[in-house]
Scaffold this motif. Structure first.
Motif, PDB file in Angstrom:
ATOM      1  N   GLY A 197       5.242   0.770   0.975  1.00 14.51           N
ATOM      2  CA  GLY A 197       4.206   1.460   1.742  1.00 14.51           C
ATOM      3  C   GLY A 197       4.687   2.815   2.243  1.00 14.51           C
ATOM      4  O   GLY A 197       3.999   3.821   2.109  1.00 14.51           O
ATOM      5  N   PHE A 198       5.903   2.841   2.801  1.00 11.37           N
ATOM      6  CA  PHE A 198       6.483   4.110   3.261  1.00 11.37           C
ATOM      7  C   PHE A 198       6.531   5.107   2.111  1.00 11.37           C
ATOM      8  O   PHE A 198       6.187   6.277   2.265  1.00 11.37           O
ATOM      9  CB  PHE A 198       7.913   3.894   3.777  1.00 11.37           C
ATOM     10  N   ALA A 199       6.985   4.614   0.953  1.00 15.64           N
ATOM     11  CA  ALA A 199       7.166   5.519  -0.190  1.00 15.64           C
ATOM     12  C   ALA A 199       5.828   6.039  -0.701  1.00 15.64           C
ATOM     13  O   ALA A 199       5.769   7.104  -1.303  1.00 15.64           O
ATOM     14  CB  ALA A 199       7.927   4.799  -1.302  1.00 15.64           C
ATOM     15  N   ALA A 200       4.743   5.281  -0.449  1.00 13.19           N
ATOM     16  CA  ALA A 200       3.445   5.660  -1.008  1.00 13.19           C
ATOM     17  C   ALA A 200       2.697   6.676  -0.148  1.00 13.19           C
ATOM     18  O   ALA A 200       1.709   7.237  -0.582  1.00 13.19           O
ATOM     19  CB  ALA A 200       2.586   4.416  -1.207  1.00 13.19           C
ATOM     20  N   ILE A 201       3.166   6.905   1.075  1.00 15.10           N
ATOM     21  CA  ILE A 201       2.476   7.892   1.921  1.00 15.10           C
ATOM     22  C   ILE A 201       2.881   9.291   1.467  1.00 15.10           C
ATOM     23  O   ILE A 201       4.058   9.612   1.434  1.00 15.10           O
ATOM     24  CB  ILE A 201       2.826   7.685   3.407  1.00 15.10           C
ATOM     25  N   PRO A 202       1.910  10.126   1.083  1.00 13.22           N
ATOM     26  CA  PRO A 202       2.274  11.468   0.615  1.00 13.22           C
ATOM     27  C   PRO A 202       3.004  12.246   1.718  1.00 13.22           C
ATOM     28  O   PRO A 202       2.541  12.255   2.864  1.00 13.22           O
ATOM     29  CB  PRO A 202       0.914  12.114   0.314  1.00 13.22           C
ATOM     30  N   PRO A 203       4.133  12.873   1.396  1.00 14.15           N
ATOM     31  CA  PRO A 203       4.885  13.619   2.414  1.00 14.15           C
ATOM     32  C   PRO A 203       4.026  14.697   3.076  1.00 14.15           C
ATOM     33  O   PRO A 203       4.234  15.027   4.239  1.00 14.15           O
ATOM     34  CB  PRO A 203       6.029  14.268   1.629  1.00 14.15           C
ATOM     35  N   GLY A 204       3.041  15.199   2.353  1.00 13.08           N
ATOM     36  CA  GLY A 204       2.168  16.236   2.912  1.00 13.08           C
ATOM     37  C   GLY A 204       1.408  15.759   4.145  1.00 13.08           C
ATOM     38  O   GLY A 204       1.103  16.560   5.031  1.00 13.08           O
ATOM     39  N   ARG A 259       0.523   7.437  15.025  1.00 11.81           N
ATOM     40  CA  ARG A 259      -0.835   7.881  14.683  1.00 11.81           C
ATOM     41  C   ARG A 259      -1.073   8.025  13.185  1.00 11.81           C
ATOM     42  O   ARG A 259      -2.197   7.948  12.731  1.00 11.81           O
ATOM     43  CB  ARG A 259      -1.139   9.225  15.373  1.00 11.81           C
ATOM     44  N   ILE A 260       0.002   8.316  12.425  1.00  8.96           N
ATOM     45  CA  ILE A 260      -0.190   8.591  10.997  1.00  8.96           C
ATOM     46  C   ILE A 260       0.463   7.508  10.126  1.00  8.96           C
ATOM     47  O   ILE A 260      -0.220   6.839   9.347  1.00  8.96           O
ATOM     48  CB  ILE A 260       0.388   9.978  10.613  1.00  8.96           C
ATOM     49  N   LEU A 261       1.784   7.337  10.280  1.00 10.63           N
ATOM     50  CA  LEU A 261       2.508   6.440   9.361  1.00 10.63           C
ATOM     51  C   LEU A 261       2.014   5.005   9.412  1.00 10.63           C
ATOM     52  O   LEU A 261       1.663   4.430   8.382  1.00 10.63           O
ATOM     53  CB  LEU A 261       4.008   6.458   9.698  1.00 10.63           C
ATOM     54  N   VAL A 262       2.014   4.423  10.609  1.00 11.14           N
ATOM     55  CA  VAL A 262       1.679   3.001  10.707  1.00 11.14           C
ATOM     56  C   VAL A 262       0.234   2.717  10.270  1.00 11.14           C
ATOM     57  O   VAL A 262       0.007   1.836   9.441  1.00 11.14           O
ATOM     58  CB  VAL A 262       1.983   2.451  12.119  1.00 11.14           C
ATOM     59  N   PRO A 263      -0.746   3.478  10.772  1.00  5.23           N
ATOM     60  CA  PRO A 263      -2.116   3.182  10.307  1.00  5.23           C
ATOM     61  C   PRO A 263      -2.317   3.409   8.807  1.00  5.23           C
ATOM     62  O   PRO A 263      -2.970   2.604   8.149  1.00  5.23           O
ATOM     63  CB  PRO A 263      -2.996   4.142  11.107  1.00  5.23           C
ATOM     64  N   GLU A 264      -1.716   4.468   8.279  1.00  2.31           N
ATOM     65  CA  GLU A 264      -1.889   4.720   6.842  1.00  2.31           C
ATOM     66  C   GLU A 264      -1.240   3.618   6.029  1.00  2.31           C
ATOM     67  O   GLU A 264      -1.772   3.165   5.019  1.00  2.31           O
ATOM     68  CB  GLU A 264      -1.253   6.068   6.457  1.00  2.31           C
ATOM     69  N   MET A 265      -0.057   3.207   6.486  1.00  3.47           N
ATOM     70  CA  MET A 265       0.652   2.187   5.739  1.00  3.47           C
ATOM     71  C   MET A 265      -0.097   0.860   5.823  1.00  3.47           C
ATOM     72  O   MET A 265      -0.168   0.129   4.839  1.00  3.47           O
ATOM     73  CB  MET A 265       2.059   2.032   6.272  1.00  3.47           C
ATOM     74  N   THR A 266      -0.656   0.572   6.988  1.00  4.48           N
ATOM     75  CA  THR A 266      -1.383  -0.685   7.148  1.00  4.48           C
ATOM     76  C   THR A 266      -2.468  -0.803   6.089  1.00  4.48           C
ATOM     77  O   THR A 266      -2.625  -1.833   5.443  1.00  4.48           O
ATOM     78  CB  THR A 266      -2.012  -0.765   8.544  1.00  4.48           C
ATOM     79  N   MET A 267      -3.198   0.285   5.899  1.00  6.19           N
ATOM     80  CA  MET A 267      -4.293   0.189   4.940  1.00  6.19           C
ATOM     81  C   MET A 267      -3.779   0.096   3.509  1.00  6.19           C
ATOM     82  O   MET A 267      -4.399  -0.512   2.655  1.00  6.19           O
ATOM     83  CB  MET A 267      -5.247   1.366   5.104  1.00  6.19           C
ATOM     84  N   LEU A 268      -2.599   0.695   3.276  1.00  6.92           N
ATOM     85  CA  LEU A 268      -2.038   0.635   1.922  1.00  6.92           C
ATOM     86  C   LEU A 268      -1.522  -0.758   1.588  1.00  6.92           C
ATOM     87  O   LEU A 268      -1.670  -1.230   0.466  1.00  6.92           O
ATOM     88  CB  LEU A 268      -0.873   1.621   1.795  1.00  6.92           C
ATOM     89  N   VAL A 269      -0.868  -1.407   2.554  1.00  8.44           N
ATOM     90  CA  VAL A 269      -0.153  -2.637   2.240  1.00  8.44           C
ATOM     91  C   VAL A 269      -0.905  -3.894   2.660  1.00  8.44           C
ATOM     92  O   VAL A 269      -0.417  -4.998   2.407  1.00  8.44           O
ATOM     93  CB  VAL A 269       1.263  -2.642   2.875  1.00  8.44           C
ATOM     94  N   LEU A 270      -2.066  -3.740   3.268  1.00 14.72           N
ATOM     95  CA  LEU A 270      -2.762  -4.927   3.791  1.00 14.72           C
ATOM     96  C   LEU A 270      -2.944  -6.042   2.752  1.00 14.72           C
ATOM     97  O   LEU A 270      -2.666  -7.202   3.058  1.00 14.72           O
ATOM     98  CB  LEU A 270      -4.099  -4.525   4.409  1.00 14.72           C
ATOM     99  N   PRO A 271      -3.388  -5.725   1.518  1.00 16.08           N
ATOM    100  CA  PRO A 271      -3.551  -6.814   0.562  1.00 16.08           C
ATOM    101  C   PRO A 271      -2.249  -7.599   0.310  1.00 16.08           C
ATOM    102  O   PRO A 271      -2.270  -8.824   0.237  1.00 16.08           O
ATOM    103  CB  PRO A 271      -4.008  -6.104  -0.719  1.00 16.08           C
ATOM    104  N   GLN A 272      -1.131  -6.894   0.209  1.00 17.98           N
ATOM    105  CA  GLN A 272       0.142  -7.589  -0.023  1.00 17.98           C
ATOM    106  C   GLN A 272       0.577  -8.375   1.209  1.00 17.98           C
ATOM    107  O   GLN A 272       1.187  -9.430   1.100  1.00 17.98           O
ATOM    108  CB  GLN A 272       1.259  -6.607  -0.386  1.00 17.98           C
ATOM    109  N   ILE A 273       0.257  -7.848   2.399  1.00 20.18           N
ATOM    110  CA  ILE A 273       0.608  -8.544   3.638  1.00 20.18           C
ATOM    111  C   ILE A 273      -0.159  -9.873   3.710  1.00 20.18           C
ATOM    112  O   ILE A 273       0.408 -10.926   4.024  1.00 20.18           O
ATOM    113  CB  ILE A 273       0.268  -7.661   4.872  1.00 20.18           C
ATOM    114  N   VAL A 274      -1.457  -9.809   3.393  1.00 24.63           N
ATOM    115  CA  VAL A 274      -2.277 -11.023   3.418  1.00 24.63           C
ATOM    116  C   VAL A 274      -1.727 -12.029   2.409  1.00 24.63           C
ATOM    117  O   VAL A 274      -1.574 -13.221   2.698  1.00 24.63           O
ATOM    118  CB  VAL A 274      -3.755 -10.682   3.101  1.00 24.63           C
TER     119      VAL A 274
END
Lengths: 263, 221
Positions: free
Chosen positions: B110-117, B135-150
């Motif tokens: 998830g960290f790696a998938a967040i665009p550095p921009g 405000r940015i990393l955790v919420p963005e990552m949550t939406m990216l990884v939610l399916p795998q977390i579930v």
């Protein structure tokens, strides 16, 4: 003579052993639009990123409205790093617009525009929304505030990104190839917003491949090649004949591709 | 010969209590594993190199060995190094450690998938490092990884059955014991399978709801 908005003095930048900027000297007058042109790899985006302090220069000094950015002179060609709060204070004068828009996908357009007002400046949500809506209206998106980035076109996303930068009332707005990721038909709406900003007398520094735009809106053209500032002057002078052979060559590749409508 | 589920059903209060144990142990262990996994992933990304290597070893050892053996060693081997735990705390600890290794890998991706921009844009408007994370990393990552977390949470739900080997009074232990006392193994195991299936369906449904709510936030371009 008033202080320049940005003054770049003998700036060098290396990535590892590759020197990307080789002693750039440039000054950006207040209230002007300066366009950085040059072939890919010429260092123009790196220079812009150095002005935004997203990259740290290897040597040399960048001043924003007279204040050193990141590093100050310490005599005998040495320099000292400034404190984080100094860096933040100077950086606050600068807004940045990216090629990839870089909107935060989990926030609405309005959320993107107001994030820093609320989180950094501690503004009340209602006051921030008022500013946010005003800036969205300024870029022609007053009806898109509640949309998420994924629900907007590329041109609309870039205009939201411009509104996000404007919301913090920066003195200088930097654009890093703002239309390079857009379909040709969406490019116009972004360029129009930029043209309007230029007319308001805001200081703009734009890295672009839109040579026609640079020639018509830019008051100053800086042409970079291989990490050096080759040409620096008003468009009429730079694009007028006789042209520098390297610029001529650069323009030809653009005209060959039919991409430029040169004045 | 016919199946008689009423024999097992007669022990309803016991089953209900075991059902409850399975649920709360699963929820608490999953939350702790997600938190630990996040910390492991963040330290691996932003911490010093030696810590990254150490935590990588942790992740690989945990992922490379069966949960059954980890739990056995923790509960029965722990006292040899002065770690004597009751069954439920041992079960919680074991599941947290086991789950954290998998969750940390999900977060790493998830960290790696967040665009550095996206982070640069936050720096440019003046957000501090802490604000960027919150405000940015955790919420963005949550939406990216939610399916795998579930998905991982569902796997952990079924792994709670293994806690029966260290006598945690959860569904498998209790229903299994009823089955052996009453000579009704098939009935007990069938009921167990149905219980787990119902729990997995429920958690999958809840996860689906959360994903639907987050679907608007998908990446643009």
């Amino acid at each position: 003579m008033t202080r320049p908005a940005v003054r770049i003095r003998d700036v060098h930048k290396s990535f590892g052993s590759t020197e990307v900027l080789k002693g750039i000297e440039l000054s950006v007058p207040k209230g002007s639009t300066t366009c950085l042109l040059g072939p890919s790899g010429s260092g123009k985006s790196t220079l812009l990123r150095c002005i935004a302090f997203l990259e740290e220069t290897s040597s040399g000094i960048i001043e924003i409205d007279g204040d050193p950015l990141g590093f100050a002179e310490a005599g005998e060609g040495r320099r000292t790093r400034l404190s984080a709060s100094d860096i933040r204070r100077v950086r606050a004068k600068i807004g940045m617009v990216f090629q990839q828009f870089n909107l935060w996908p989990h926030m609405t357009a309005l959320g993107n525009v107001t994030e820093a007002l609320v989180t950094v400046q501690g503004m009340k949500r209602s006051a921030a929304n008022e500013i946010g809506n005003r800036q969205l209206a300024r870029v022609g998106l007053s009806d898109r505030g509640h949309h998420y980035p994924s629900e907007l076109s590329g041109g609309q996303q870039q205009r939201v990104a411009i509104a996000r930068a404007l919301a913090l009332s920066p003195d200088i707005l930097l654009f890093d190839e703002p239309t390079a990721s857009l379909d040709p038909e969406l490019t116009g709406e972004v360029l129009n917003v930029m043209r309007e900003l230029a007319e308001t007398g805001m200081t703009l520094v734009i890295v672009t491949h839109e040579i026609g735009f640079a020639a018509s809106v830019g008051q100053k053209i800086a042409f970079l090649d291989h990490g050096k500032l080759l040409l620096d002057g008003p468009p009429a002078e730079i694009f007028g004949t006789p042209r520098h052979p390297r610029l001529e060559q650069f323009l030809e590749t653009y005209l060959d591709r039919g991409a430029a409508t040169l004045v | 010969m016919s199946l008689d589920f009423s024999i097992v059903w007669q022990q309803f209060p016991q089953i209900l209590s075991a059902f409850w144990n399975t649920i709360w142990i699963w929820i608490v262990a999953t939350i702790l594993a997600i938190l630990l996994g996040f910390v492991v992933a963040a330290l691996r990304r932003y911490g010093p190199l030696w810590l990254n290597l150490l935590l990588r070893l942790y992740v690989e050892v945990i992922r490379g060995t069966p949960f059954l053996i980890q739990l056995f060693l923790l509960y029965f081997g722990g006292p040899f190094i002065g770690l004597s735990l009751e069954p439920i705390p041992a079960g919680l600890l074991g599941m947290t450690v086991y789950g954290s290794a998998y969750f940390s890998e999900i977060f790493r991706a998830g960290f790696a998938a967040i665009p550095p921009g996206h982070i640069e844009a936050a720096e440019c408007v003046g957000l501090s490092r802490g604000q960027i994370v919150r405000r940015i990393l955790v919420p963005e990552m949550t939406m990216l990884v939610l399916p795998q977390i579930v998905n991982m949470a569902i796997i952990l739900m079924k792994e709670t059955a293994i806690l029966s080997i260290i006598t945690v009074p959860e569904l498998t232990l209790v229903v299994g014991a009823i089955g052996s006392q009453q000579y009704a193994f098939v009935e007990a195991m069938t009921m167990l399978a149905l219980f787990y299936w119902a729990l997995v369906e429920l958690s999958g449904w809840l996860g689906g709801l959360a994903e639907k709510k987050l679907s608007k936030f998908r990446f643009a371009h």
